[in-house]
Design an enzyme around this catalytic site. Sequence first.
Site, PDB file in Angstrom:
ATOM      1  N   THR A  29       0.819  -1.205   0.000  1.00  0.00           N
ATOM      2  CA  THR A  29       0.000   0.000   0.000  1.00  0.00           C
ATOM      3  C   THR A  29       0.863   1.269   0.000  1.00  0.00           C
ATOM      4  OG1 THR A  29      -0.139  -0.230   2.392  1.00  0.00           O
ATOM      5  CG2 THR A  29      -2.024  -1.022   1.095  1.00  0.00           C
ATOM      6  N   GLU A  92      -3.276  -6.024  -2.592  1.00  0.00           N
ATOM      7  CA  GLU A  92      -2.496  -5.031  -1.844  1.00  0.00           C
ATOM      8  C   GLU A  92      -2.164  -5.587  -0.465  1.00  0.00           C
ATOM      9  OE1 GLU A  92      -1.402  -1.920  -2.389  1.00  0.00           O
ATOM     10  OE2 GLU A  92      -2.444  -1.246  -4.191  1.00  0.00           O
ATOM     11  N   HIS A 134       4.245  -5.379  -8.696  1.00  0.00           N
ATOM     12  CA  HIS A 134       3.951  -4.163  -9.448  1.00  0.00           C
ATOM     13  C   HIS A 134       5.216  -3.642 -10.135  1.00  0.00           C
ATOM     14  CE1 HIS A 134       1.374  -0.223  -9.414  1.00  0.00           C
ATOM     15  NE2 HIS A 134       1.476  -0.766 -10.600  1.00  0.00           N
TER      16      HIS A 134
HETATM   17 ZN    ZN Z   1       1.409  -1.072  -6.545  1.00  0.00          ZN
END
Ligand code: ZN
Length: 240
Positions: A29, A92, A134
């Site tokens: 996060t 997340e 990510h």
């Molecule tokens: Zn991310």
Amino acid sequence: MKIKDYLSPNFDKKNRSKNKIKILVIHYTGMQSERESLKRLCSSRSKVSSHYLINRSGKIYRLVNDNRTAWHAGKSCWGKYKNLNKSSIGIELVNKGHRFGYTNFSSRQITSLKKISKIIIKKYKIKNRNIVGHSDIAPLRKVDPGEKFPWKYLAKKKIGIWHYCKPEVLKKERRVRILDNNEKVKFKKCLKKIGYCFSNNKKLFFKIIKAFQMHYRNELVSGILDKECLIIAQNLTKRL
Ligand SMILES: [Zn+2]
């Protein structure tokens, strides 16, 4: 497994079919608190969301249903897939991240992640090579989930891929810089096979190396290409 619904308004209005889902993307996060993160992921103004959020106690929230496209990946690419929101599930993990005090992920958090990942992988037949961070899919913009994320441990549980190089062999090659152009080209070819997308911009290439290191060689995230990285990358391509 208990999942608490905490629904976000941030998703494409059009449903997607099950067979569109090919990739699992892990995030952190990167905010001061869990509350703040939930608030942001559920605020229509933020235009961001994910399918799940796992807090440090291992509690799982469902923010967006799997059959909806959540907004977590942004401009991104992995192998033949581009702009991955539509083809992925995003999870997340609550962690302050590099900006606010990056900490180890809690073991309860990882246990919950393991459980829910197993379900998702089975349900959508997600390939191990398509379980990514990510930073892997947007290496120029993102650094999450970062070098503290336990990729090796999860790969042992059949979540994601890992190499099978011997640590004593690798260690000797750490920090042995690669200057030879042929070897650089070899490394780039391996990265592309693994899934990384990048142009030939020399100035930005250190970010790609960093993303690779955060995932597969987290003992040293330098952005400098060394022999250990090449050996690992070559080994990984045999696992695809
Ligand atoms: Zn991310």
